[in-house]
Design an enzyme around this catalytic site. Structure first.
Site, mmCIF file in Angstrom:
data_model
loop_
_atom_site.group_PDB
_atom_site.id
_atom_site.type_symbol
_atom_site.label_atom_id
_atom_site.label_comp_id
_atom_site.label_asym_id
_atom_site.label_seq_id
_atom_site.Cartn_x
_atom_site.Cartn_y
_atom_site.Cartn_z
ATOM 1 N N ASP A 1 0.829 -1.206 0.000
ATOM 2 C CA ASP A 1 0.000 0.000 0.000
ATOM 3 C C ASP A 1 0.865 1.258 0.000
ATOM 4 O OD1 ASP A 1 -3.100 -0.628 0.733
ATOM 5 O OD2 ASP A 1 -1.800 -2.115 1.666
ATOM 6 N N GLU B 1 -5.513 7.216 0.301
ATOM 7 C CA GLU B 1 -6.067 6.474 1.432
ATOM 8 C C GLU B 1 -5.113 6.411 2.617
ATOM 9 O OE1 GLU B 1 -8.415 2.286 2.334
ATOM 10 O OE2 GLU B 1 -7.275 2.497 0.498
ATOM 11 N N ASP C 1 -6.390 4.882 -4.843
ATOM 12 C CA ASP C 1 -6.390 3.753 -3.920
ATOM 13 C C ASP C 1 -5.211 2.875 -4.311
ATOM 14 O OD1 ASP C 1 -6.858 1.679 -2.186
ATOM 15 O OD2 ASP C 1 -9.024 1.658 -2.501
ATOM 16 N N ILE D 1 -3.877 0.102 -3.114
ATOM 17 C CA ILE D 1 -4.286 -1.297 -3.232
ATOM 18 C C ILE D 1 -5.748 -1.367 -2.813
ATOM 19 C CG2 ILE D 1 -4.041 -3.657 -2.400
ATOM 20 C CD1 ILE D 1 -1.107 -3.245 -2.046
ATOM 21 N N ASP D 2 -6.621 -1.398 -3.778
ATOM 22 C CA ASP D 2 -8.046 -1.558 -3.527
ATOM 23 C C ASP D 2 -8.315 -3.056 -3.416
ATOM 24 O OD1 ASP D 2 -10.757 -1.185 -3.302
ATOM 25 O OD2 ASP D 2 -11.085 -0.972 -5.464
ATOM 26 N N THR E 1 -7.415 -4.888 -0.216
ATOM 27 C CA THR E 1 -6.214 -5.344 0.478
ATOM 28 C C THR E 1 -6.340 -6.790 0.945
ATOM 29 O OG1 THR E 1 -5.880 -3.076 1.235
ATOM 30 C CG2 THR E 1 -4.573 -4.776 2.298
ATOM 31 N N ASP F 1 -12.684 4.515 -4.137
ATOM 32 C CA ASP F 1 -13.155 3.152 -4.384
ATOM 33 C C ASP F 1 -14.033 3.045 -5.633
ATOM 34 O OD1 ASP F 1 -11.920 1.845 -2.247
ATOM 35 O OD2 ASP F 1 -13.499 2.428 -0.855
#
Length: 354
Positions: free
Chosen positions: A48, A71, A134, A136-137, A139, A287
């Site tokens: 991330d 994020e 984002d 890492i959308d 996770t 998101d």
């Protein structure tokens, strides 16, 4: 390509998302760590932070006056002393992808790393330019070695203009078990949606990309649905009732992250349902911004659960309930089915929320 608005922004975004996707794919494949906890107990990984730093550094190198809605922040990097571990991975991908260092820049020390991550603190809004990121959308999908995405969107005066989604694990054909995996999905407002193999070098003229469209010719009997994996993220009970009312017989495919938007835009599904489990919950713009544009530019429609347009100029969240993405043909029928169950304004929604 030079005649298309935001062509430079699109190219830089594709390069940055591809670099971040390569980084996160390596970390996931090698299982370098199991994740640590944010204050809200959700998992977060070195991936991330590395991905967010890479993308923000790349964007601000090229567009220094822009802002980023991100994020993550660097507080956990510092408290957990993760600087060296993250820099090791970032240095690796910068070496692998060195051809584009002149365009994307490099991150060379801990201060630069943390400063890049912390520049994702924009509040968004209706005026000016900002990027919704984002890193890492999905996770949890990332930690499972399953589906996740690196998502980036340019929003100008409240309107999404460019969206790029990197999907390292998504099959090119969702229902083909032997399909090659890994792709970049790109959309430009008014100029369509495109797919490119993640392994292919990004080309500013889209020479290595193919234009994608969804199946507006399909009726309900042919419809395929994608939903989230985590039951805590959406109401599977309510979604099951909607599918029953519509007469959809094919089983859903459950996927983490905005790869669900990619599946719809690419013609691998016709409906994406995301209904709230809490009447007060509001979705984060990072998101949905990239996926919203991708599906719309592929010929589909994305709204809240009552058929209202999504407002990406409200702030860091969407001031609406639920998200429905589908073909333009099916969308009115889905909204009608939802209203039959929860009421025109969600009067009965509380029954399906906890």
């Amino acid at each position: 390509m030079s005649e298309i608005p935001y062509s430079k922004e699109t190219y830089v975004a594709q390069l940055a998302v591809r670099r971040a996707s390569i980084l996160t794919k390596k970390i996931a494949d090698e299982h370098l760590q199991k994740g640590i906890s944010k204050q809200d107990r959700s998992p977060v990984t070195i991936g991330d932070f590395g991905a967010q730093a890479i993308v923000i550094n790349s964007i601000l190198k090229n567009f220094p006056q822009d802002q980023v809605v991100g994020e993550e922040n660097s507080s956990l990097i510092k408290s957990q002393h993760l600087e060296a571990s993250i820099l090791k991975e970032v240095s690796w991908v910068q070496k692998q992808d060195s051809k584009f260092n002149d365009i994307l820049g490099t991150i060379d020390n801990a201060d630069q790393l943390c400063n890049s991550v912390d520049k994702g603190d924009s509040k968004g809004g209706r005026k000016g330019r900002f990027w919704a990121l984002d890193p890492i959308d999905g996770t949890k999908g990332f930690l499972r070695g399953d589906q996740y995405a690196v998502c980036l969107a340019l929003i100008v005066d409240g309107q999404v203009q460019v969206g790029v989604i990197g999907c390292p694990n998504l099959p090119h054909e969702l229902r083909n078990s032997s399909s090659k995996r890994g792709g970049i999905y790109t959309s430009i407002r008014g100029h369509g949606s495109y797919f490119q193999d993640l392994a292919e070098e990004v080309n500013i003229s889209f020479n290595s990309s193919k234009r994608i469209h969804l199946h507006n010719e399909f009726d309900v009997s042919q419809s395929r649905v994608v939903e989230g994996v985590e039951k805590g993220h959406s109401s599977h009970e309510l979604q099951a009732l909607i599918k029953q009312k519509l007469g959809i017989s094919q089983p859903s495919v459950n996927l983490d992250s905005q790869v669900k938007y990619c599946a719809v835009a690419n013609g691998d599904a016709e409906i994406y349902l995301r209904l709230p489990r809490n009447v007060d919950y509001r979705e984060k713009i990072w998101d949905h911004a990239s996926g919203w544009l991708l599906v719309n530019e592929a010929g589909g429609k994305v709204t809240d659960m009552y058929g209202n347009d999504l407002d990406f100029g409200y702030g860091r969240t969407l001031n609406s309930q639920g998200v429905i993405a589908s073909t333009s043909t099916l969308h009115p029928k889905i909204i009608a089915a939802i209203k039959e169950i929860v009421g025109d304004k969600g009067e009965e929604l509380y029954k399906y929320c906890k």
